[in-house]
Motif scaffolding. Structure first.
Motif, PDB file in Angstrom:
ATOM      1  N   GLU A 167     -17.159 -25.650 -10.064  1.00 18.39           N
ATOM      2  CA  GLU A 167     -15.856 -24.988 -10.010  1.00 18.39           C
ATOM      3  C   GLU A 167     -15.745 -23.931 -11.106  1.00 18.39           C
ATOM      4  O   GLU A 167     -15.290 -22.808 -10.868  1.00 18.39           O
ATOM      5  CB  GLU A 167     -14.737 -26.024 -10.153  1.00 18.39           C
ATOM      6  CG  GLU A 167     -14.601 -26.948  -8.941  1.00 18.39           C
ATOM      7  CD  GLU A 167     -13.625 -28.086  -9.182  1.00 18.39           C
ATOM      8  OE1 GLU A 167     -13.109 -28.201 -10.323  1.00 18.39           O
ATOM      9  OE2 GLU A 167     -13.379 -28.867  -8.242  1.00 18.39           O
ATOM     10  N   ALA A 168     -16.172 -24.300 -12.327  1.00 24.93           N
ATOM     11  CA  ALA A 168     -16.116 -23.353 -13.447  1.00 24.93           C
ATOM     12  C   ALA A 168     -17.051 -22.174 -13.213  1.00 24.93           C
ATOM     13  O   ALA A 168     -16.701 -21.012 -13.473  1.00 24.93           O
ATOM     14  CB  ALA A 168     -16.483 -24.068 -14.748  1.00 24.93           C
ATOM     15  N   GLN A 181     -19.420 -31.341  -9.991  1.00 26.06           N
ATOM     16  CA  GLN A 181     -18.299 -30.718  -9.288  1.00 26.06           C
ATOM     17  C   GLN A 181     -17.491 -29.828 -10.232  1.00 26.06           C
ATOM     18  O   GLN A 181     -17.143 -28.688  -9.885  1.00 26.06           O
ATOM     19  CB  GLN A 181     -17.390 -31.784  -8.684  1.00 26.06           C
ATOM     20  CG  GLN A 181     -16.204 -31.194  -7.916  1.00 26.06           C
ATOM     21  CD  GLN A 181     -15.330 -32.263  -7.275  1.00 26.06           C
ATOM     22  OE1 GLN A 181     -15.684 -33.428  -7.238  1.00 26.06           O
ATOM     23  NE2 GLN A 181     -14.179 -31.846  -6.774  1.00 26.06           N
ATOM     24  N   THR A 182     -17.208 -30.346 -11.430  1.00 25.11           N
ATOM     25  CA  THR A 182     -16.464 -29.565 -12.420  1.00 25.11           C
ATOM     26  C   THR A 182     -17.232 -28.317 -12.828  1.00 25.11           C
ATOM     27  O   THR A 182     -16.659 -27.228 -12.972  1.00 25.11           O
ATOM     28  CB  THR A 182     -16.180 -30.428 -13.664  1.00 25.11           C
ATOM     29  OG1 THR A 182     -15.455 -31.595 -13.274  1.00 25.11           O
ATOM     30  CG2 THR A 182     -15.368 -29.654 -14.689  1.00 25.11           C
TER      31      THR A 182
END
Length: 310
Positions: free
Chosen positions: A51-52, A47-48
């Protein structure tokens, strides 16, 4: 005049270094950027990363084979412990003429092994030694390149914003420079942890810091101690893996790597405190880090004493 063709770049490894490099390359408008990381198979980490990647205009791929399929340049930016595996996996599907930029902090011997492996597939292997911490510099972090294809790679990426110097046509020299530097840099981090935490225990850190400032007046030791310890808190595990590669490098030079091995152990020790939840990974104050570890150690000692006296 015709518009120069975009350079397709693939990052294998989308951790801190991979994200920064991918964002910088994408921002130039000269490159299309894709990435693959093994942690994309972990829901929380994925997820991180998504997003990045979305914010940076980077395309994430489900596997390394699809990630490198159309790449002009493949950049391996993984931990030292994973570098060999990535080279082996990439060699299975890399095409002749694709560049493979190996920025991993590993021994000259491992770079030479990877060079031989990928050259057999007629890929263009380029050794790279990253000569400073990436976050302050971003895409312009100084890199020393090595190998017979380094000059060609530098010409291709001349407008990418990368800061590259050609160290040698031979594979291993750039990494030797990096590994020897790491003995000092990672060693200074480990020494700071050991010195400052012990000084904190005895309540003499101000006197120790004042003495260091007198001996080395060009360094702000109050600030430097916070910085050096915070780097271990954030990246201790990766640094420990690098120091094991340094130990191989030292051993190959005919020396017993007593210090390099000990530095790896101290880096791993602090990484263990983070993993156990004793230390917050974002902590910037070395005193806070030392106090949290000391508090847990004191509690553990009290429990042991209680059991003995019960």
């Amino acid at each position: 005049m015709s518009t120069p063709a975009l350079i397709s770049v693939c990052l294998i490894g989308y951790g801190e270094a991979g994200k920064i490099l991918a964002q910088g390359l994408s921002a130039t408008g000269r490159c299309t950027v894709s990435a693959y990381d093994i942690l994309l198979h972990d829901a929380v980490a994925a997820q991180t990363m998504h997003e990045a990647a979305s914010a940076a205009g980077v395309r994430l791929c489900a596997d390394s084979v699809s990630a490198i399929a159309d790449a002009d340049v493949i950049i391996s930016a993984v931990t030292a412990s994973a570098a060999r595996e990535v080279a082996v996996q990439t060699a299975a599907s890399i095409r002749p003429g694709q560049f493979f930029l190996d920025i991993n902090s590993v021994s000259p011997a491992l770079k030479q092994e990877s060079f031989a492996l990928l050259t057999r597939r007629r890929a263009l292997y380029v050794e790279a030694a990253v000569m400073a911490s990436i976050p302050p510099y971003g895409i312009a972090v100084p890199m020393m390149l090595g190998g017979p294809h380094a000059a060609e790679f530098m010409a291709l990426m001349a407008t990418s914003g990368m800061k590259m110097t050609h160290a040698s046509p031979d594979i291993g020299l750039a990494s030797a420079i990096k590994m020897c530097r790491s003995v000092m840099i990672k060693g200074l981090e480990a020494l700071t942890v050991e010195s400052m935490f012990t000084a904190r225990h005895y309540g003499v850190e101000q006197e120790v810091l004042a003495s260091l400032a007198e001996t080395f007046p060009g360094i702000d030791w109050q600030h430097q101690a916070d910085y050096l310890v915070s780097r271990v808190v954030q990246h201790g595990r990766r640094r420990a893996a690098e120091m094991r590669e340094v130990a191989h490098t030292v051993g190959d030079a005919g020396l017993t790597p007593w210090l390099s091995s000990a530095i790896a152990e101290r880096q791993d020790w602090l990484a263990d405190q983070v993993l156990a939840g004793i230390v917050d990974k974002q902590e910037k104050s070395w005193r806070e880090v030392a106090d949290r570890i000391a508090a847990v150690s004191a509690t553990a000692t009290d429990i042991k004493v209680s059991k003995k006296t019960a």
